[in-house]
Design an enzyme around this catalytic site. Structure first.
Site, short mmCIF file in Angstrom:
data_model
loop_
_atom_site.label_atom_id
_atom_site.label_comp_id
_atom_site.label_asym_id
_atom_site.label_seq_id
_atom_site.Cartn_x
_atom_site.Cartn_y
_atom_site.Cartn_z
N SER A 1 0.85 -1.19 0.00
CA SER A 1 0.00 0.00 0.00
C SER A 1 0.89 1.24 0.00
CB SER A 1 -0.90 0.01 1.24
OG SER A 1 -0.10 0.29 2.38
N LYS A 2 0.26 2.39 -0.08
CA LYS A 2 0.97 3.68 -0.15
C LYS A 2 2.00 3.83 0.97
CE LYS A 2 -1.89 6.66 -2.84
NZ LYS A 2 -3.24 6.13 -3.04
#
Ligand code: GLU
Length: 493
Positions: A251-252
Site C-alpha cells: 500500500s501507499k
C-alpha cells in the site's frame, strides 16, 4: 482462450492489479487467445470516468493491449458494467421467475440485529432466509407498490460441497451451509459484484478467470450462480497478493504503488512489466531479464506460485537500470525529454535537442536507476555556477595554479571536442605547471563542473563543448564552453 481484466475505476491502477492484467495478457498471447478489458463501474459513488481513462492510458503505456474493451468494442459489447444494466435486470428477472432468487424486504437494522444475535450465540453470521418464505406474487405486489427490496440468490438447501480446481492453489471446497442467501441486486437496483461478474463472464464467454486471491471466497457463490443459469463455469486461477517488505498488502505506506507514479518517476514500462512478471512467476533457468516475447513463449499458469510475493523496490530499480542500458539510446533519450523539459534544460523537442541528449547518455546510463535522475547527472552542463567553481578551486592548495595552466593549454588546443583533445590539453597543462594526478585533475574538474564529483572528465568535457556550440534555436538551455568557464574561474592573464 478468452480472458479478461476487470478493474474497478475507483482510483489509480495499482501494481498488484497490473500483475493480474499482465498474467491474463501473457496467457492470452501465449495461446493466441483474446484479452478483454471490462470496466466494473457498478459502484456509482466511487467509480469515475477520469479513473477509467487513466487506467486505460496506464495499460497502453505498459503495452498490455486488449482485443475487446470499452474503446475497442467487440462482439459482446458493451464492456462497461454501467451500460449493461438491462442485461442484469433480464437475468435477475429470469432467476426470480425460476425461484432461484427472491425479493428481500429486511431493513439494515433487522439484518444487523440478526448478525449480532448470530455472533452472540457463536453461529457464523449469515442471512436467515426470512424473506424466502414470502409468497413471490405477494413480494412482487409489495415491490410494485414501491417498497424497497433487494434481490437475494436462493442458495440450494442442504449441506453441499462446492468444489473448484484453482490453477494456482489446487482444489478449493466450500460447504453451502456457510453461504447465506446473498444479495445479487441491491435495493437501489444496482447489481452486486458476484452477480454482474458471472453474467458478464458467461456472456463474454470467458474461459479462464485470473484474478487476485481476495476473490477466492467469492468463487463458490459465483459457481452457484453459474449453476442456476445453466452455464458452464470458467477455469479459475487466483493470484497471491503482492506484499510490502513487512508482509502487509502493498500500500501507499510502503511507497509508490500506482503505475502512474512509477511512470512519473522515470521507470520504463519494459522494466516494470518484466519485474511484475517475476512476482509470483518464474520464467525458469534463473533468468531475470526476460524480453516480452520470451515471456509470452514461456508463460504457464502451472508455474505461477501460490505463495505471496514481496514487492522489492530495490530490485525494480536494478531492473530499470538494466533496461536503460539495453534499450536503444534514441528511445531512452526520447523518454527522458519530458524530465529534462521539466527542469528547463531542454526547452523544445527539436532533433538537435534530442541528438544532444542522446549524446549525453553514455555519461549517465549505468549510474542512474531512473529517467528522472538524468537531470541531476547532466545539470552541471547547464547550471554551472562560477562562484561555486571558484570557491572549490581555491579549497585546493595548488588549485588556481592548475586551472591557470589548463586554461592556457586550452587556449592553445582550442575546444576540447573529444577525449583526445582533452588529454592533449591536460598533458600540456602538466608540462606548464608541473602538477599531475589528483592535484591537476581535481581543480580542472571543480572548475569545469562546479562540483566535487561527477562523470568521467574525458566524457564530461566534450559534452560541455558540444553543448556550447548548439545554437539557441536548438531548444537546449545555454551551455558555457570550457574556455569560458576557465576564464571565469582563473581570470584573464
Ligand atoms: N472488479 C473486480 C476487482 O477489481 C474484478 C474481480 C474479478 O476479476 O472478478 O477486484
Amino acid at each position: 482462450m478468452r480472458v479478461r481484466f476487470a478493474p474497478s475505476p475507483t482510483g489509480q491502477l495499482h501494481v498488484g492489479n497490473v500483475r493480474t492484467a499482465l498474467f491474463n495478457w501473457l496467457l492470452a498471447r501465449r495461446h493466441g487467445g483474446t484479452f478483454i478489458l471490462r470496466i466494473e463501474d457498478t459502484d456509482r459513488e466511487r467509480s469515475t470516468r477520469a479513473s477509467e481513462t487513466a487506467m486505460i492510458a496506464d495499460l497502453r503505456w505498459l503495452g498490455l493491449t486488449w482485443d475487446e474493451g470499452p474503446d475497442a468494442g467487440g462482439p459482446f459489447a458493451p464492456y462497461r458494467q454501467s451500460e449493461r444494466t438491462a442485461r442484469y435486470d433480464e437475468v435477475a428477472a429470469d432467476l426470480r421467475a425460476r425461484g432461484r432468487a427472491y425479493f428481500c424486504f429486511c431493513t439494515p437494522a433487522q439484518l444487523e440485529d440478526e448478525r449480532q444475535a448470530a455472533l452472540a450465540s457463536g453461529r457464523p453470521p449469515r442471512y436467515s432466509g426470512r424473506c424466502r418464505a414470502i409468497d413471490p406474487a405477494e413480494a412482487a405486489r409489495r415491490v410494485e407498490a414501491g417498497e424497497p427490496a433487494a434481490l437475494r440468490f436462493a442458495v440450494p438447501e442442504g449441506d453441499r460441497d462446492v468444489t473448484f480446481h484453482d490453477a494456482v492453489r489446487g482444489d478449493v471446497t466450500v460447504n453451502t451451509s456457510i453461504i447465506g442467501d446473498f444479495v445479487i441486486v441491491r435495493s437501489g437496483g444496482s447489481p452486486a459484484y458476484n452477480f454482474a461478474v458471472v453474467v458478464d463472464d458467461a456472456d463474454m464467454q470467458v474461459t479462464t478467470v485470473i484474478r487476485g486471491e481476495d476473490h477466492i471466497s467469492n468463487t463458490p457463490r459465483q459457481l452457484l450462480i453459474y449453476e442456476a443459469l445453466g452455464q458452464p463455469a470458467p477455469a479459475f486461477a487466483h493470484l497471491s497478493l503482492v506484499l510490502g517488505a513487512d508482509h502487509a498488502p502493498l500500500s501507499k505506506r510502503h511507497g509508490v504503488t500506482s503505475v502512474s507514479e512509477f511512470r512519473a518517476r522515470g521507470y520504463l514500462p519494459e522494466a516494470l512489466v518484466n519485474y511484475l512478471a517475476l512476482l509470483g512467476w518464474s520464467p525458469g533457468e534463473g533468468e531475470e531479464i526476460v524480453p516480452i516475447d520470451e515471456m509470452i513463449r514461456r508463460f504457464d499458469l502451472s508455474t505461477v506460485s501460490h505463495s505471496a510475493a514481496v514487492f522489492d523496490f530495490d530490485k525494480l530499480a536494478w531492473m530499470n537500470r538494466q533496461y536503460m542500458r539495453r534499450l536503444p539510446a534514441s528511445r531512452i533519450a526520447a523518454d527522458a525529454m519530458p524530465y529534462l523539459q521539466q527542469r528547463g534544460v531542454v526547452t523544445g523537442a527539436t532533433a538537435e535537442a534530442l541528438a544532444y541528449v542522446e549524446s549525453l547518455l553514455p555519461m549517465v546510463v549505468g549510474s542512474v536507476d531512473r529517467l528522472e535522475e538524468i537531470g541531476d547527472r547532466v545539470a552541471f552542463l547547464f547550471a554551472w555556477d562560477a562562484a561555486e567553481a571558484r570557491r572549490l578551486v581555491e579549497v585546493e592548495s595548488d588549485g588556481p595554479r592548475a586551472v591557470e595552466a589548463f586554461a592556457e593549454a586550452v587556449r592553445a588546443t582550442g575546444p576540447l571536442v573529444d577525449r583526445e583533445t582533452f588529454r592533449a590539453a591536460a598533458t600540456r597543462a602538466r608540462e606548464l605547471c608541473g602538477l599531475k594526478g589528483r592535484a591537476l585533475f581535481h581543480p580542472i574538474r571543480v572548475a569545469l563542473t562546479a562540483a566535487d564529483s561527477g562523470p568521467e572528465l574525458d566524457i564530461a568535457v566534450p559534452a560541455i563543448e558540444r553543448g556550447a556550440t548548439l545554437p539557441a534555436s536548438a531548444g537546449v538551455a545555454r551551455v558555457s564552453s570550457c574556455l569560458e568557464r576557465l576564464r571565469a574561474v582563473a581570470g584573464q592573464r
